[in-house]
Design a protein around this motif. Structure first.
Motif, PDB file in Angstrom:
ATOM      1  N   PHE A  42     -17.117  22.385 -95.475  1.00  0.00           N
ATOM      2  CA  PHE A  42     -17.759  21.619 -96.547  1.00  0.00           C
ATOM      3  C   PHE A  42     -16.723  20.831 -97.342  1.00  0.00           C
ATOM      4  CE2 PHE A  42     -21.152  24.786 -95.910  1.00  0.00           C
ATOM      5  CZ  PHE A  42     -22.217  23.902 -95.713  1.00  0.00           C
ATOM      6  N   SER A  43     -15.598  21.450 -97.607  1.00  0.00           N
ATOM      7  CA  SER A  43     -14.546  20.784 -98.381  1.00  0.00           C
ATOM      8  C   SER A  43     -14.041  19.559 -97.644  1.00  0.00           C
ATOM      9  CB  SER A  43     -13.387  21.751 -98.629  1.00  0.00           C
ATOM     10  OG  SER A  43     -13.886  22.897 -99.243  1.00  0.00           O
ATOM     11  N   LEU A  44     -13.851  19.701 -96.356  1.00  0.00           N
ATOM     12  CA  LEU A  44     -13.353  18.605 -95.545  1.00  0.00           C
ATOM     13  C   LEU A  44     -14.351  17.452 -95.542  1.00  0.00           C
ATOM     14  CD1 LEU A  44     -10.766  18.334 -93.863  1.00  0.00           C
ATOM     15  CD2 LEU A  44     -12.124  18.817 -91.831  1.00  0.00           C
ATOM     16  N   ALA A  45     -15.628  17.795 -95.421  1.00  0.00           N
ATOM     17  CA  ALA A  45     -16.682  16.766 -95.417  1.00  0.00           C
ATOM     18  C   ALA A  45     -16.720  16.051 -96.760  1.00  0.00           C
ATOM     19  CB  ALA A  45     -18.027  17.425 -95.124  1.00  0.00           C
ATOM     20  N   ALA A  46     -16.563  16.805 -97.857  1.00  0.00           N
ATOM     21  CA  ALA A  46     -16.587  16.203 -99.194  1.00  0.00           C
ATOM     22  C   ALA A  46     -15.426  15.241 -99.383  1.00  0.00           C
ATOM     23  CB  ALA A  46     -16.541  17.313-100.257  1.00  0.00           C
ATOM     24  N   VAL A  47     -14.238  15.638 -98.915  1.00  0.00           N
ATOM     25  CA  VAL A  47     -13.056  14.775 -99.048  1.00  0.00           C
ATOM     26  C   VAL A  47     -13.258  13.506 -98.234  1.00  0.00           C
ATOM     27  CG1 VAL A  47     -10.593  14.582 -98.477  1.00  0.00           C
ATOM     28  CG2 VAL A  47     -11.455  16.645 -99.580  1.00  0.00           C
ATOM     29  N   ALA A  48     -13.793  13.644 -97.014  1.00  0.00           N
ATOM     30  CA  ALA A  48     -14.032  12.471 -96.151  1.00  0.00           C
ATOM     31  C   ALA A  48     -15.025  11.512 -96.811  1.00  0.00           C
ATOM     32  CB  ALA A  48     -14.554  12.938 -94.791  1.00  0.00           C
ATOM     33  N   ALA A  49     -16.082  12.074 -97.428  1.00  0.00           N
ATOM     34  CA  ALA A  49     -17.087  11.246 -98.097  1.00  0.00           C
ATOM     35  C   ALA A  49     -16.474  10.504 -99.282  1.00  0.00           C
ATOM     36  CB  ALA A  49     -18.244  12.131 -98.565  1.00  0.00           C
ATOM     37  N   LEU A  50     -15.621  11.190-100.018  1.00  0.00           N
ATOM     38  CA  LEU A  50     -14.959  10.585-101.184  1.00  0.00           C
ATOM     39  C   LEU A  50     -14.087   9.402-100.770  1.00  0.00           C
ATOM     40  CD1 LEU A  50     -14.859  11.193-104.242  1.00  0.00           C
ATOM     41  CD2 LEU A  50     -12.713  12.398-103.812  1.00  0.00           C
ATOM     42  N   ILE A  51     -13.322   9.614 -99.693  1.00  0.00           N
ATOM     43  CA  ILE A  51     -12.458   8.534 -99.198  1.00  0.00           C
ATOM     44  C   ILE A  51     -13.311   7.344 -98.755  1.00  0.00           C
ATOM     45  CG2 ILE A  51     -10.851   7.897 -97.321  1.00  0.00           C
ATOM     46  CD1 ILE A  51      -9.807  10.833 -97.532  1.00  0.00           C
ATOM     47  N   PHE A  52     -14.402   7.628 -98.054  1.00  0.00           N
ATOM     48  CA  PHE A  52     -15.295   6.586 -97.555  1.00  0.00           C
ATOM     49  C   PHE A  52     -15.868   5.755 -98.711  1.00  0.00           C
ATOM     50  CE2 PHE A  52     -19.617   5.255 -96.309  1.00  0.00           C
ATOM     51  CZ  PHE A  52     -19.296   4.421 -95.244  1.00  0.00           C
ATOM     52  N   LEU A  53     -16.356   6.456 -99.758  1.00  0.00           N
ATOM     53  CA  LEU A  53     -16.944   5.762-100.908  1.00  0.00           C
ATOM     54  C   LEU A  53     -15.901   4.940-101.649  1.00  0.00           C
ATOM     55  CD1 LEU A  53     -19.326   8.561-102.245  1.00  0.00           C
ATOM     56  CD2 LEU A  53     -19.974   6.416-101.126  1.00  0.00           C
ATOM     57  N   THR A  54     -14.683   5.490-101.757  1.00  0.00           N
ATOM     58  CA  THR A  54     -13.616   4.754-102.444  1.00  0.00           C
ATOM     59  C   THR A  54     -13.323   3.451-101.726  1.00  0.00           C
ATOM     60  OG1 THR A  54     -12.686   6.864-103.064  1.00  0.00           O
ATOM     61  CG2 THR A  54     -11.234   4.979-103.316  1.00  0.00           C
ATOM     62  N   ILE A  55     -13.262   3.546-100.384  1.00  0.00           N
ATOM     63  CA  ILE A  55     -12.985   2.334 -99.591  1.00  0.00           C
ATOM     64  C   ILE A  55     -14.102   1.314 -99.765  1.00  0.00           C
ATOM     65  CG2 ILE A  55     -12.790   1.459 -97.215  1.00  0.00           C
ATOM     66  CD1 ILE A  55     -11.309   4.148 -96.608  1.00  0.00           C
ATOM     67  N   ILE A  56     -15.361   1.774 -99.717  1.00  0.00           N
ATOM     68  CA  ILE A  56     -16.510   0.864 -99.833  1.00  0.00           C
ATOM     69  C   ILE A  56     -16.497   0.151-101.183  1.00  0.00           C
ATOM     70  CG2 ILE A  56     -19.064   0.790-100.023  1.00  0.00           C
ATOM     71  CD1 ILE A  56     -18.060   1.094 -97.156  1.00  0.00           C
ATOM     72  N   PHE A  57     -16.287   0.914-102.267  1.00  0.00           N
ATOM     73  CA  PHE A  57     -16.342   0.305-103.608  1.00  0.00           C
ATOM     74  C   PHE A  57     -15.104  -0.510-103.950  1.00  0.00           C
ATOM     75  CE2 PHE A  57     -19.664   3.551-104.187  1.00  0.00           C
ATOM     76  CZ  PHE A  57     -20.682   2.725-104.672  1.00  0.00           C
ATOM     77  N   ALA A  58     -13.974  -0.168-103.375  1.00  0.00           N
ATOM     78  CA  ALA A  58     -12.744  -0.885-103.711  1.00  0.00           C
ATOM     79  C   ALA A  58     -12.575  -2.153-102.881  1.00  0.00           C
ATOM     80  CB  ALA A  58     -11.547   0.034-103.500  1.00  0.00           C
ATOM     81  N   ARG A  59     -13.333  -2.244-101.780  1.00  0.00           N
ATOM     82  CA  ARG A  59     -13.177  -3.329-100.824  1.00  0.00           C
ATOM     83  C   ARG A  59     -13.283  -4.726-101.465  1.00  0.00           C
ATOM     84  NH1 ARG A  59     -16.643  -5.219 -96.679  1.00  0.00           N
ATOM     85  NH2 ARG A  59     -15.462  -5.909 -94.869  1.00  0.00           N
ATOM     86  N   PRO A  60     -14.308  -4.971-102.312  1.00  0.00           N
ATOM     87  CA  PRO A  60     -14.444  -6.331-102.900  1.00  0.00           C
ATOM     88  C   PRO A  60     -13.226  -6.746-103.711  1.00  0.00           C
ATOM     89  CG  PRO A  60     -16.387  -4.999-103.340  1.00  0.00           C
ATOM     90  CD  PRO A  60     -15.376  -4.095-102.763  1.00  0.00           C
ATOM     91  N   PHE A  61     -12.573  -5.800-104.370  1.00  0.00           N
ATOM     92  CA  PHE A  61     -11.413  -6.141-105.209  1.00  0.00           C
ATOM     93  C   PHE A  61     -10.260  -6.664-104.375  1.00  0.00           C
ATOM     94  CE2 PHE A  61     -13.693  -3.030-107.801  1.00  0.00           C
ATOM     95  CZ  PHE A  61     -13.774  -3.733-108.993  1.00  0.00           C
ATOM     96  N   PHE A  62     -10.136  -6.157-103.165  1.00  0.00           N
ATOM     97  CA  PHE A  62      -9.005  -6.543-102.333  1.00  0.00           C
ATOM     98  C   PHE A  62      -9.304  -7.751-101.459  1.00  0.00           C
ATOM     99  CE2 PHE A  62      -8.160  -2.073-103.277  1.00  0.00           C
ATOM    100  CZ  PHE A  62      -6.893  -2.223-103.829  1.00  0.00           C
ATOM    101  N   ILE A  63     -10.569  -7.889-101.081  1.00  0.00           N
ATOM    102  CA  ILE A  63     -10.894  -8.981-100.160  1.00  0.00           C
ATOM    103  C   ILE A  63     -11.131 -10.287-100.913  1.00  0.00           C
ATOM    104  CG2 ILE A  63     -12.644  -9.816 -98.517  1.00  0.00           C
ATOM    105  CD1 ILE A  63     -12.770  -6.933 -97.520  1.00  0.00           C
TER     106      ILE A  63
END
Lengths: 185, 152
Positions: free
Chosen positions: B88-109
């Motif tokens: 569960f911990s691993l899945a939560a960390v993976a989800a967090l990384i995924f969401l961070t990438i999705i939300f941060a993407r517009p700032f960088f692109i």
């Protein structure tokens, strides 16, 4: 091993050192004796005894009384002693694998009949236990010296009762074979 | 009961007192009439059982308890972080990384606020470098130390 009350165990599990010392006083003879007979080395037996009680101390608060404390101590002791023997004594493993070589070496030193006449019973015991491989040795020590029954031995060593039976049988066959050689003129 | 079965039981359950009383009695009856099995039983007792039962009890030397006391006096280091359910911990960390990438993407692109801020700062430093702000970038005005040059 002497019985240890649940109250004493509960006190020790809360960090009461006096209670833990009392547990040590009641159980250390068993632990040291088993370790010494299995390993045949006083210094290593001391280390094993120390390791066993440190394991007991560190895990006592997690002990849930699902099995008896005695069985738990038997198991920790047997495992720790056997691991120490298997890890530190390659020579012992080699001797166990080559039983005939061991018999011949013992024949050169003393016959069983002569050994029985030795004042020092320790030498006789050590000589007989040397004839056995580590697993047989553990079974014989727990059965013959500590007086555990088959069920207790099976729990202590994590093996089934038929395995206990077959190890004891093979151990006794080995001891009889050694004795026959000792009886030769 | 035949000799083979008796010998089998003699080596284990009989000498260890693990037999039912009725079977034990049958073996005793057999032993009374069979010298071969009786010889085995006597040899077994003499060579493989009695030497161990006469073993003296040994006590652990005092030094062992001293060692234990010293070892447990040093408290075990409490684990800083315990993962009770690693999956569960691993899945939560993976989800967090995924969401961070999705939300941060517009700032960088795209040319978002961060990009604009960086550009403004670059222009400001370029402006300072021209001397248009009234400061002269000459040797006379500096402290002239290596540390100053390092920061410039």
């Amino acid at each position: 091993m002497q019985d240890i009350s649940r109250d004493l165990l509960m006190q020790a599990s809360k960090g009461d050192m006096q209670a833990f010392e009392e547990i040590y006083r009641l159980a250390s003879s068993f632990v040291y004796s088993v370790a010494l007979r299995i390993i045949s080395n006083a210094d290593e037996a001391k280390e094993v005894t120390q390791d066993v009680f440190i394991k007991i101390y560190n895990n006592l608060r997690r002990f849930r009384f699902r099995s008896s404390f005695k069985t738990w101590v038997y198991r920790i002791t047997a495992n720790t002693a056997l691991n120490a023997l298997k890890k530190n004594s390659k020579e012992m493993s080699r001797r166990a694998a080559d039983y005939d070589v061991a018999l011949k070496a013992k024949d050169d030193r003393a016959t069983t009949t002569q050994a029985i006449e030795m004042d020092d019973n320790k030498k006789l015991l050590s000589s007989l236990l040397d004839m056995l491989n580590p697993d047989q040795r553990a079974c014989i020590v727990l059965r013959e010296i500590e007086g555990l029954d088959y069920k207790e031995i099976s729990r202590a060593l994590g093996i089934n009762i038929n395995t206990v039976r077959s190890r004891l049988k093979r151990a006794r066959e080995a001891l009889l074979a050694h004795g026959k050689r000792g009886d030769r003129p | 009961m035949n000799c083979k079965k008796v010998k089998e039981l003699l080596m284990t359950d009989y000498v260890d007192g693990e037999l039912r009383p009725d079977i034990r009695s049958k073996i005793k009856e057999h032993l009374a009439g069979c010298s071969d099995c009786r010889t085995l039983e006597e040899a077994l007792q003499r060579k493989a059982v009695e030497p161990f039962r006469n073993a003296q009890k040994v006590q652990a030397p005092d030094i062992v308890w001293e060692g234990i006391k010293d070892a447990i006096a040093v408290p075990e280091r409490a684990p800083v972080f315990i993962i009770r359910r690693p999956a569960f911990s691993l899945a939560a960390v993976a989800a967090l990384i995924f969401l961070t990438i999705i939300f941060a993407r517009p700032f960088f692109i795209s040319h978002g606020p961060v990009t604009e801020y960086v550009q403004e700062q670059a222009e400001f430093f370029a402006y300072l470098d021209t001397g248009a702000n009234g400061f002269v970038n000459g040797e006379d005005e500096g402290i002239g130390t290596a540390i100053e040059e390092y920061f410039l």
